[in-house]
Design a protein around this motif. Structure first.
Motif, short mmCIF file in Angstrom:
data_model
loop_
_atom_site.label_atom_id
_atom_site.label_comp_id
_atom_site.label_asym_id
_atom_site.label_seq_id
_atom_site.Cartn_x
_atom_site.Cartn_y
_atom_site.Cartn_z
N ALA A 22 -18.35 20.17 44.36
CA ALA A 22 -19.57 19.32 45.20
C ALA A 22 -19.24 17.90 45.16
CB ALA A 22 -20.95 19.68 44.59
N LEU A 25 -15.12 13.70 48.58
CA LEU A 25 -15.23 12.76 49.81
C LEU A 25 -16.50 12.85 50.45
CD1 LEU A 25 -11.68 13.34 51.09
CD2 LEU A 25 -12.17 11.50 49.70
N GLY A 26 -17.12 13.94 50.35
CA GLY A 26 -18.37 14.06 50.96
C GLY A 26 -19.46 13.07 50.39
N TYR A 104 -10.12 17.40 55.77
CA TYR A 104 -10.37 16.73 54.63
C TYR A 104 -9.12 16.31 53.95
CZ TYR A 104 -13.46 16.58 50.38
OH TYR A 104 -14.22 16.35 49.27
N MET A 231 -20.03 28.37 53.13
CA MET A 231 -19.10 29.02 53.54
C MET A 231 -18.35 29.86 52.42
SD MET A 231 -15.91 26.09 53.42
CE MET A 231 -14.83 27.07 52.42
N THR A 233 -17.52 28.90 49.26
CA THR A 233 -16.92 28.39 47.78
C THR A 233 -17.74 28.95 46.60
OG1 THR A 233 -16.38 26.51 49.17
CG2 THR A 233 -16.50 26.13 47.10
N SER A 319 -12.20 18.86 45.04
CA SER A 319 -12.78 19.65 46.16
C SER A 319 -12.00 20.36 47.12
CB SER A 319 -13.77 18.79 47.00
OG SER A 319 -14.64 17.93 46.30
N SER A 322 -11.15 23.78 45.61
CA SER A 322 -12.29 24.49 45.76
C SER A 322 -12.31 25.24 47.21
CB SER A 322 -13.71 24.30 45.48
OG SER A 322 -14.14 23.42 46.40
N1 PFF Z 1 -18.62 19.22 48.82
C1 PFF Z 1 -17.31 18.41 48.92
C2 PFF Z 1 -17.54 17.09 49.18
O1 PFF Z 1 -18.61 16.69 49.13
O2 PFF Z 1 -16.54 16.47 49.35
C3 PFF Z 1 -16.59 19.05 50.33
C4 PFF Z 1 -16.70 20.56 50.33
C5 PFF Z 1 -16.10 21.29 49.47
C6 PFF Z 1 -17.20 21.09 51.24
C7 PFF Z 1 -16.06 22.59 49.58
C8 PFF Z 1 -17.34 22.52 51.73
C9 PFF Z 1 -16.90 23.26 50.51
F1 PFF Z 1 -16.84 24.42 50.66
#
Ligand code: PFF
Length: 448
Positions: A22, A25-26, A104, A231, A233, A319, A322
């Motif tokens: 989680a 980079l998000g 990403y 999705m 994960t 991330s 995952s």
């Molecule tokens: N949650 C990760 C982030 O905030 O960088 C990005 C991400 C990872 C999005 C896994 C979706 C996912 F399935």
């Protein structure tokens, strides 16, 4: 399945891995720039609302599906709904994983370039404008960004290749505490800059005149993206969780950790943005332009700049791992490949798509459709389209197909734990979440 499935070894390992997915980079790159473009405070408020009423229930729904089925994202739907088209939701998730990791890994690659610049004292003596120009010329130069992207995909592949317990869990347990300490240190530094209050106001003082349906959709997309939901994960990670772990508590802890880090990233970045007179709506370059600026001008900047880009790279890595695992689990379980072969095929396949995302800052920058580059399309499609769509189907599946009895059985660990608020959860997944996500989605895309 003939072989025994790999899985997480401990409760701390589950939290580290899921929070590792989680927090990424998000939180540190995407949240500040999307919040900046959408006016700050009011966006934050809507984002927090979505985390609470949609993000958390969807996360719990995903973990429930995965642990119930003990299979990858697609196999889980096949097992729990044999002969029904629900597996398509899993398939969409695998597709989303390709799109997400493709763009990403571009940004993840940039973090390595910036780390290497930080180490070689590359920001030193540069003005704000010079830092911006050097960021732009780096992005556009095709080779370095591509090479760093490939290095990052290799690191990701290496960890996934090593397995769930000996790879993903092991590295998350080392890297996540480091990340927390680093972000706390840098936030304190940023908050003590002269002029920091302007940034805090921008982040926390809502200006509701800025709200449009587009902003609301961005907030929903950001919430889904940041929590890694929609999705598969967390279906995949859920399938590695032992039957005696408390799923609602896990979902709550991961949601809280992710939200805390996103807000902290805002606290780290906006004071600096305002202190140095940068436009908060600068866009996706925000952290790469703003932070070197701060580091350049502050005492101990050399040291902090290295810390920061280490932080960013670590957050990205736990991330990317995952996302790749979603694809690898699918390849290995559904297409009967060895983990080794699945990892190589997955990473190479995604890297090929990723090249287009990276080149869209240079040689392919004129390949635009409706004002968006390939990179911007990947970003928009994944966060604002695929994840909300996936989330809708996931909650509908849990609410209407699995149903209360099975859900209760799974989240109570077969009656071992007392579950409270199960009726509230069921109402959310059956009615509230699907309707709310669908409404935001349709209005946000202007389809309604
Ligand atoms: N949650 C990760 C982030 O905030 O960088 C990005 C991400 C990872 C999005 C896994 C979706 C996912 F399935």
């Amino acid at each position: 399945m003939a072989n025994i499935r790999d899985g997480f070894g401990s409760k701390a390992g589950v939290i580290a891995a899921a929070a590792g997915s989680a927090v990424g980079l998000g939180n540190i790159w995407r949240f500040p720039y999307v919040a900046g473009e959408n006016g700050g405070g009011a966006f934050l408020l809507i984002y927090l609302g979505f985390i609470l009423v949609i993000g958390f229930p969807v996360m719990l729904a995903e973990l429930t599906i995965g642990r119930r089925a003990q299979l990858n994202a697609l196999g889980s739907f096949k097992k729990l709904a044999p002969g029904k088209p629900w597996f398509l939701v899993g398939l969409m998730g695998i597709g989303a994983a390709f799109v997400i990791l493709a763009f990403y890994s571009t940004i993840a690659g940039w973090t390595l370039e910036y780390l290497s610049q930080a180490i070689s004292n590359g920001f030193s003596g540069k003005s704000a404008d010079e830092l911006k120009v050097s960021f732009e010329s780096f992005q556009a130069a095709p080779f370095r960004p591509l090479i760093w992207q490939m290095v990052f995909m290799f690191l990701t592949g290496f960890i996934v290749f090593s397995g769930v317990k000996k790879g993903i869990e092991k590295y998350a347990k080392i890297l996540m505490p480091v990340l927390l300490v680093l972000i706390l240190i840098i936030s304190v530094r940023s908050l003590t800059l002269p002029g920091a209050m302007g940034g805090i106001e921008f982040l926390f003082k809502p200006d509701f005149s800025k709200i449009t349906w587009g902003v609301v959709l961005d907030a929903l997309g950001q919430a889904a993206f940041s929590l890694s939901i929609g999705m598969g994960t967390l279906i995949t990670y859920g399938s590695y969780i032992k039957k005696d772990i408390n799923l609602p508590i896990t979902a709550l802890q991961v949601t809280a950790a992710d939200t805390f880090i996103a807000v902290l990233a805002g606290i780290m970045i906006f004071p600096a943005v305002f202190a140095f007179g940068i436009d908060p709506a600068e866009g996706f370059g925000l952290v790469f332009i703003v932070l070197p600026n701060i580091f350049e001008q502050m005492a101990g900047g050399y040291f902090f700049s290295i810390l920061f880009f280490v932080l960013l790279a670590i957050a990205a890595l736990t991330s990317t791992v995952s996302v790749l695992e979603v694809v690898v689990a699918y390849f290995s379980e559904e297409l009967n490949m060895s983990r080794k072969k699945a990892t190589i095929l997955g990473s190479v396949g995604i890297s090929i798509v990723g090249v287009f995302a990276t080149l869209s800052f240079g040689p392919l920058k004129n390949a635009v459709l409706f004002d968006k580059t390939i990179f911007a399309w990947f970003d928009f499609l994944s966060a604002n389209v695929l994840l909300p769509l996936g989330a809708i189907f996931i909650v509908i599946f849990v609410g209407w197909h699995l149903g209360k009895k099975q859900v209760k059985d799974e989240i109570s660990n077969q009656g071992e734990l007392k579950v409270r608020l199960i009726n509230v959860f069921m109402i959310i997944v059956k009615f509230f979440a699907p309707v709310a996500i669908a409404a935001v989605f349709l209005y946000g895309l202007g389809l309604f």
